[in-house]
Design a protein around this motif. Sequence first.
Motif, PDB file in Angstrom:
ATOM      1  N   ALA A  18       0.655  -0.601  -0.451  1.00  0.00           N
ATOM      2  CA  ALA A  18       0.105  -0.452  -0.285  1.00  0.00           C
ATOM      3  C   ALA A  18       0.839   1.247  -0.181  1.00  0.00           C
ATOM      4  O   ALA A  18       0.566   2.291  -0.815  1.00  0.00           O
ATOM      5  CB  ALA A  18      -1.440   0.071   0.689  1.00  0.00           C
ATOM      6  N   ILE A  19       1.861   1.216   1.159  1.00  0.00           N
ATOM      7  CA  ILE A  19       2.987   2.074   0.935  1.00  0.00           C
ATOM      8  C   ILE A  19       3.690   2.380  -0.610  1.00  0.00           C
ATOM      9  O   ILE A  19       3.683   4.220  -1.185  1.00  0.00           O
ATOM     10  CB  ILE A  19       3.537   2.323   2.197  1.00  0.00           C
ATOM     11  N   ASP A  20       3.665   1.642  -0.764  1.00  0.00           N
ATOM     12  CA  ASP A  20       4.390   1.847  -2.395  1.00  0.00           C
ATOM     13  C   ASP A  20       3.506   2.498  -3.654  1.00  0.00           C
ATOM     14  O   ASP A  20       4.310   2.790  -4.462  1.00  0.00           O
ATOM     15  CB  ASP A  20       5.457   0.361  -2.631  1.00  0.00           C
ATOM     16  N   SER A  21       2.885   2.210  -3.444  1.00  0.00           N
ATOM     17  CA  SER A  21       1.387   2.324  -4.029  1.00  0.00           C
ATOM     18  C   SER A  21       1.638   4.376  -4.606  1.00  0.00           C
ATOM     19  O   SER A  21       0.794   4.473  -4.787  1.00  0.00           O
ATOM     20  CB  SER A  21       0.168   2.093  -3.689  1.00  0.00           C
ATOM     21  N   GLN A  30       4.794  11.686  -1.254  1.00  0.00           N
ATOM     22  CA  GLN A  30       3.842  10.971   0.182  1.00  0.00           C
ATOM     23  C   GLN A  30       4.539  10.077   1.036  1.00  0.00           C
ATOM     24  O   GLN A  30       4.141  10.295   2.251  1.00  0.00           O
ATOM     25  CB  GLN A  30       2.066  10.294  -0.636  1.00  0.00           C
ATOM     26  N   LYS A  31       5.275   8.895   0.256  1.00  0.00           N
ATOM     27  CA  LYS A  31       5.662   8.283   1.468  1.00  0.00           C
ATOM     28  C   LYS A  31       6.825   9.497   2.111  1.00  0.00           C
ATOM     29  O   LYS A  31       7.528   8.633   3.308  1.00  0.00           O
ATOM     30  CB  LYS A  31       6.764   7.636   0.459  1.00  0.00           C
ATOM     31  N   GLU A  32       7.123   9.918   1.603  1.00  0.00           N
ATOM     32  CA  GLU A  32       8.214  10.950   2.408  1.00  0.00           C
ATOM     33  C   GLU A  32       7.912  11.688   3.432  1.00  0.00           C
ATOM     34  O   GLU A  32       8.280  11.439   4.504  1.00  0.00           O
ATOM     35  CB  GLU A  32       9.151  11.862   1.559  1.00  0.00           C
ATOM     36  N   LEU A  33       6.739  12.027   2.785  1.00  0.00           N
ATOM     37  CA  LEU A  33       5.521  12.063   3.874  1.00  0.00           C
ATOM     38  C   LEU A  33       5.113  11.851   5.085  1.00  0.00           C
ATOM     39  O   LEU A  33       5.522  12.083   6.761  1.00  0.00           O
ATOM     40  CB  LEU A  33       4.808  13.426   4.002  1.00  0.00           C
ATOM     41  N   LEU A  34       5.118  10.448   4.908  1.00  0.00           N
ATOM     42  CA  LEU A  34       4.995   8.995   6.039  1.00  0.00           C
ATOM     43  C   LEU A  34       5.906   8.543   7.311  1.00  0.00           C
ATOM     44  O   LEU A  34       5.942   8.581   8.197  1.00  0.00           O
ATOM     45  CB  LEU A  34       4.183   8.044   5.134  1.00  0.00           C
ATOM     46  N   LYS A  44      -3.844  18.584   4.792  1.00  0.00           N
ATOM     47  CA  LYS A  44      -4.024  17.814   3.720  1.00  0.00           C
ATOM     48  C   LYS A  44      -3.509  16.752   3.150  1.00  0.00           C
ATOM     49  O   LYS A  44      -4.021  15.804   2.434  1.00  0.00           O
ATOM     50  CB  LYS A  44      -4.885  19.123   3.005  1.00  0.00           C
ATOM     51  N   ARG A  45      -2.611  16.711   2.760  1.00  0.00           N
ATOM     52  CA  ARG A  45      -1.712  15.949   2.221  1.00  0.00           C
ATOM     53  C   ARG A  45      -1.736  14.407   3.201  1.00  0.00           C
ATOM     54  O   ARG A  45      -1.836  13.489   2.331  1.00  0.00           O
ATOM     55  CB  ARG A  45      -0.040  16.572   2.319  1.00  0.00           C
ATOM     56  N   MET A  46      -1.915  14.672   4.697  1.00  0.00           N
ATOM     57  CA  MET A  46      -2.314  13.465   5.156  1.00  0.00           C
ATOM     58  C   MET A  46      -3.355  12.773   5.041  1.00  0.00           C
ATOM     59  O   MET A  46      -3.367  11.854   4.849  1.00  0.00           O
ATOM     60  CB  MET A  46      -1.877  13.576   7.049  1.00  0.00           C
ATOM     61  N   GLU A  47      -4.232  13.430   4.463  1.00  0.00           N
ATOM     62  CA  GLU A  47      -5.610  12.525   4.618  1.00  0.00           C
ATOM     63  C   GLU A  47      -6.106  12.697   2.931  1.00  0.00           C
ATOM     64  O   GLU A  47      -6.506  11.290   2.728  1.00  0.00           O
ATOM     65  CB  GLU A  47      -6.583  14.758   4.972  1.00  0.00           C
ATOM     66  N   ARG A  48      -5.059  12.946   2.480  1.00  0.00           N
ATOM     67  CA  ARG A  48      -4.910  12.387   0.766  1.00  0.00           C
ATOM     68  C   ARG A  48      -4.613  11.327   0.885  1.00  0.00           C
ATOM     69  O   ARG A  48      -4.667   9.959   0.341  1.00  0.00           O
ATOM     70  CB  ARG A  48      -4.067  13.497  -0.296  1.00  0.00           C
ATOM     71  N   ILE A  49      -3.146  11.022   2.044  1.00  0.00           N
ATOM     72  CA  ILE A  49      -2.571  10.170   1.559  1.00  0.00           C
ATOM     73  C   ILE A  49      -3.811   8.788   2.454  1.00  0.00           C
ATOM     74  O   ILE A  49      -3.432   7.749   2.182  1.00  0.00           O
ATOM     75  CB  ILE A  49      -1.504   9.925   2.645  1.00  0.00           C
ATOM     76  N   TYR A  50      -4.071   9.035   3.393  1.00  0.00           N
ATOM     77  CA  TYR A  50      -4.904   8.138   4.479  1.00  0.00           C
ATOM     78  C   TYR A  50      -5.579   7.360   2.922  1.00  0.00           C
ATOM     79  O   TYR A  50      -6.360   6.488   3.165  1.00  0.00           O
ATOM     80  CB  TYR A  50      -5.907   8.855   5.139  1.00  0.00           C
TER      81      TYR A  50
END
Length: 155
Positions: free
Chosen positions: A87-90, A95-99, A125-131
């Motif tokens: 999932a993270i690879d997708s 976004q991966k860097e932020l996580l 908002k970036r985190m919400e998009r990631i979720y």
Amino acid sequence: MAKIYFKNEQGKRIAVEVSNEVAKNYREILQEEWRGNAYESYYTTSLERITERGHDFEDKSRNVEEEFLDKERKQINKLRLNILHKAIDSLLPEQKELLRQVYSMGISQRKIAENEGVDESTISKRMERIYRRLKKFFEKMKIRPSSTPLIFSNK
């Protein structure tokens, strides 16, 4: 005169000439010893011999059921982690860097916003998009949220 044989300390066979009477007594002693060993091995059995024959004893100090469940839990967690990695690879590299910053490095969203020179709501908002993206991935994989690891509960 008669010869009796025995092995020395190096395991070499040695013959010694003795009188017939001594030879007879020696043979009787050997025969007696052999009978004693045969009797003992016939009427007694060691635990090692029993286990060699495939029998096993219950070990009350171990809870086999709990060990089995632990092993099963570990396999399930490993499977969940593999799915989470997929999932993270997708995700996009940003976004991966932020996580990574939020969960691996423990940097707060406020601090990330300061470092990037943006408003904290932008990071939120970036985190919400990631979720949402992760949620879609899990839905596509037909995985219910309750069966996924809850590492994203930190906000």
